[in-house]
Design a protein around this motif. Sequence first.
Motif, PDB file in Angstrom:
ATOM      1  N   GLU A   1      -2.223  -5.979  -7.050  1.00  0.00           N
ATOM      2  CA  GLU A   1      -3.508  -5.899  -6.366  1.00  0.00           C
ATOM      3  C   GLU A   1      -4.397  -4.877  -7.050  1.00  0.00           C
ATOM      4  OE1 GLU A   1      -4.414  -5.753  -1.777  1.00  0.00           O
ATOM      5  OE2 GLU A   1      -4.056  -3.692  -2.455  1.00  0.00           O
TER       6      GLU A   1
ATOM      7  N   ASN B   1      -8.215   1.273  -6.799  1.00  0.00           N
ATOM      8  CA  ASN B   1      -6.784   1.460  -6.573  1.00  0.00           C
ATOM      9  C   ASN B   1      -6.029   0.268  -7.150  1.00  0.00           C
ATOM     10  OD1 ASN B   1      -7.194   3.854  -4.962  1.00  0.00           O
ATOM     11  ND2 ASN B   1      -7.813   2.511  -3.277  1.00  0.00           N
TER      12      ASN B   1
ATOM     13  N   ARG C   1      -8.689  -1.102   4.791  1.00  0.00           N
ATOM     14  CA  ARG C   1      -8.732  -2.469   4.275  1.00  0.00           C
ATOM     15  C   ARG C   1      -9.510  -3.395   5.205  1.00  0.00           C
ATOM     16  NH1 ARG C   1      -4.477  -3.254   0.499  1.00  0.00           N
ATOM     17  NH2 ARG C   1      -4.249  -5.466   1.005  1.00  0.00           N
TER      18      ARG C   1
ATOM     19  N   ARG D   1     -12.090 -14.600   2.073  1.00  0.00           N
ATOM     20  CA  ARG D   1     -10.852 -14.622   1.286  1.00  0.00           C
ATOM     21  C   ARG D   1     -10.731 -16.003   0.638  1.00  0.00           C
ATOM     22  NH1 ARG D   1      -7.682 -13.530   5.020  1.00  0.00           N
ATOM     23  NH2 ARG D   1      -7.386 -11.279   4.658  1.00  0.00           N
TER      24      ARG D   1
ATOM     25  N   ARG E   1     -15.286  -3.652   0.551  1.00  0.00           N
ATOM     26  CA  ARG E   1     -14.034  -3.709  -0.217  1.00  0.00           C
ATOM     27  C   ARG E   1     -13.976  -5.029  -0.968  1.00  0.00           C
ATOM     28  NH1 ARG E   1      -8.865  -6.047   0.931  1.00  0.00           N
ATOM     29  NH2 ARG E   1      -7.174  -4.965  -0.167  1.00  0.00           N
TER      30      ARG E   1
ATOM     31  N   GLU F   1      -5.924 -10.201  -5.655  1.00  0.00           N
ATOM     32  CA  GLU F   1      -4.481 -10.227  -5.428  1.00  0.00           C
ATOM     33  C   GLU F   1      -3.876 -11.287  -6.350  1.00  0.00           C
ATOM     34  OE1 GLU F   1      -4.294 -11.174  -1.321  1.00  0.00           O
ATOM     35  OE2 GLU F   1      -5.310  -9.342  -0.662  1.00  0.00           O
TER      36      GLU F   1
ATOM     37  N   GLU G   1      -7.991  -3.054  -6.099  1.00  0.00           N
ATOM     38  CA  GLU G   1      -8.833  -2.864  -4.913  1.00  0.00           C
ATOM     39  C   GLU G   1      -9.982  -1.920  -5.248  1.00  0.00           C
ATOM     40  OE1 GLU G   1      -7.683  -1.749  -0.409  1.00  0.00           O
ATOM     41  OE2 GLU G   1      -7.294  -0.141  -1.846  1.00  0.00           O
ATOM     42  N   TRP G   2     -11.207  -2.335  -4.903  1.00  0.00           N
ATOM     43  CA  TRP G   2     -12.393  -1.518  -5.125  1.00  0.00           C
ATOM     44  C   TRP G   2     -13.000  -1.209  -3.759  1.00  0.00           C
ATOM     45  CZ3 TRP G   2     -14.469   1.557  -8.477  1.00  0.00           C
ATOM     46  CH2 TRP G   2     -15.835   1.823  -8.490  1.00  0.00           C
ATOM     47  N   LEU G   3     -12.968   0.073  -3.379  1.00  0.00           N
ATOM     48  CA  LEU G   3     -13.475   0.518  -2.082  1.00  0.00           C
ATOM     49  C   LEU G   3     -14.773   1.289  -2.287  1.00  0.00           C
ATOM     50  CD1 LEU G   3     -10.195   1.853  -0.412  1.00  0.00           C
ATOM     51  CD2 LEU G   3     -11.409  -0.235   0.190  1.00  0.00           C
TER      52      LEU G   3
ATOM     53  N   VAL H   1       0.833  -1.206   0.000  1.00  0.00           N
ATOM     54  CA  VAL H   1       0.000   0.000   0.000  1.00  0.00           C
ATOM     55  C   VAL H   1       0.865   1.253   0.000  1.00  0.00           C
ATOM     56  CG1 VAL H   1      -1.678   1.332   1.329  1.00  0.00           C
ATOM     57  CG2 VAL H   1      -1.951  -1.142   1.094  1.00  0.00           C
TER      58      VAL H   1
ATOM     59  N   ALA I   1     -11.171  -7.062  -3.545  1.00  0.00           N
ATOM     60  CA  ALA I   1      -9.790  -6.997  -4.016  1.00  0.00           C
ATOM     61  C   ALA I   1      -9.427  -8.297  -4.714  1.00  0.00           C
ATOM     62  CB  ALA I   1      -8.827  -6.727  -2.862  1.00  0.00           C
TER      63      ALA I   1
END
Length: 705
Positions: free
Chosen positions: A624, A650, A83, A563, A610, A614, A626-628, A72, A612
Amino acid sequence: MTYMDQAPAPRRAPPSLATTALALLATALTGMAAAADDPLEEIVVTATRRPTSALTVPLSLDAVGREAIELVGSTHHSETMNRVAGVMIQRGSGQESLTAIRSPVLTGAGACGGFLFLENGIPIRPAGFCNVNELMEVNTEQAQAIEILRGPGTALYGSNALHGVVNVLQAAPGQRPSAFAGVDAGPAGYGRLALAGRLEDGPVRYGAAGLYTHDGGWRDHSGFDEAKLNLTAAGDWHSTPMRFDLAATWLEQDTAGFIIGQGAYRVPALRTENLNPEAYRDASAVRLTGLITPPLAAGARLELRPYLRSSRMQFLQHFLLGQPLERNGQESGGLMSSITWDTNPDRQLVTGLDLEIADSFLEQYQDGPTTGGSPPANAIRPAGWQYDYEVRSYVAAAYAHVEQRFAERWRASAGLRAEWVTYDYDNRMIAGNTDASGVPCTPAGCLYSRPADRTDGFFNVAPKLSLAVTLRDGLLAYANAMVGFRPPEITELYRLQRSQRVAELDSERLDSLELGLKGHWSPLDLELALFDMRKKDVILRDSNGNNVSGGVTSHRGIEYLLRWRALEDLTLVGSGTLAQHRYDFSRNIEVVDKQEAAYEIDTAPEQIYRFAAEWRPAEDVATEAEWLVVGPYYLDASNEHGYTGHGLLNLRARWNATPGWAFTLRLNNALDRYYADRADYAFGQYRYFPGRGRALFAEVAWARE
């Protein structure tokens, strides 16, 4: 439901939390059916101050590890902490922030009291002297891990551990590389130099990490310079293991205020403007902490954690009429102690005593007459000294925590904490709501009121109960009932307004019930928590400007984490929260002439989540996406104005090119969305801290193990 910036937000029926919970549980159990019985070990320390498998902790406790922190490469701690499910850190200007953990975004004099911020298990500020921006005083950028405990936590924690506990763990000397150097660069003149290393000198090991950051600021007159340093020494002295940590931070910041007007964050010309170019914040902090574990008889472990702390902060209150200058600071010290008995493999007992003493001060001075408001508003804000006081505070706490295993798969725990907090307040000005010379403001009296010298004490008892069962290998179910509390902040007691001469305040109390499920297998990790919390004696400012107790709020919701290691080199992560935060009392509060019962608390999105992906296409490459998402929320207590929410993408990639060199690219807000880091409605107008547009950061790092 959709909120619109252009119109009042509509009322609607609450969503079904039970339906969402069942859907999440069904999804998780479907994945479990195909999962291998290969539990993964994740170690956390915040719950008991000792390394413990995360699977066995019957709490909502998650960690952001070193690898994620490096990827990050945060320019602000919100980028790392957001996160975690149930967490929303809103970024202000520069390094400022507001926090929400299993709560609304809390604001006001006591907002920071809802959360306990630790470094290596020790609070970074004394009880009663928090600051909403205090996490800027911790080196989160080079931490070994950041653990976030949602809810009140165990009996080991007292004042301020209501909605959550954040523990920033700094690396031991052996966890640092022998040498490290990294350089970051980004837009608007952003640059950062980071250094770290370790040294062994006989039985003593030393570690160091530090960074210097310069940011020119993407908004007008909004740059900052910042330095952080952590030094560690660890070794044995006469067969007693010891570790001492020195942490120091320094910040000089030009502060940008709100932009004004409906949807102003969508207007390019307004997004970068700073209506308060004169505003600034300077801050510094130093902490010396220790961990000493003298040898005891077999089966017992003694831990002593002495500490000394000092901090200073100065900033222009550009958000107030007259723009007074505030200076505050504290010197404090204390000792946290605990003894653990675990000779019986089925039973563990932890008892302890925590002691603290602090001297703090606050000064507020206005350089000239107030001219920015109406004549009556200007008249009640005289120039000169407005507050000048010192407070000596004392804290003594005793606690016990016991865990008992039975029937092979069951485990029960109980804890109790009793805590005394005393404030000796010394007003160094004339008491009352006059100017500094004792002249009253006419005709309504001065705004700022100073109590006479006094002593206030608060006693709180917090019980904790938990029951957990291992349903099968790698699958834990638990239920807990916990109480959190916080005594009033010093500013709530002694920084009064108008005719109020004494604030008769009680400690806030939060009663929490939680049901949880944790599963860890080779391809799948699952966490699911349902919580129902009720906070009583909430401290607020009423419509007469008085600081009062008696508010009640409720906080109910679901937090989830899934996850899935879909392929050997691809992991998919989904996490978030669905929650309701509501007023459960009737009283006119500050500048709102409506009864608050059955209204939602402002700045409390029901959904934060969130997603993500990876991907590790090679052993030396980590990427990565990442959708927030922050859902819509109300901007005022009367639920008449709203913010539509936003979603951000991101992208990050790190390449370990050789055994010593690494290259990282970070593209924040890759879709260049217009959004607000913080949205607000006050004084009859929409106000925003606009979020930054697309920004590319690059890092080159070298390390020698």
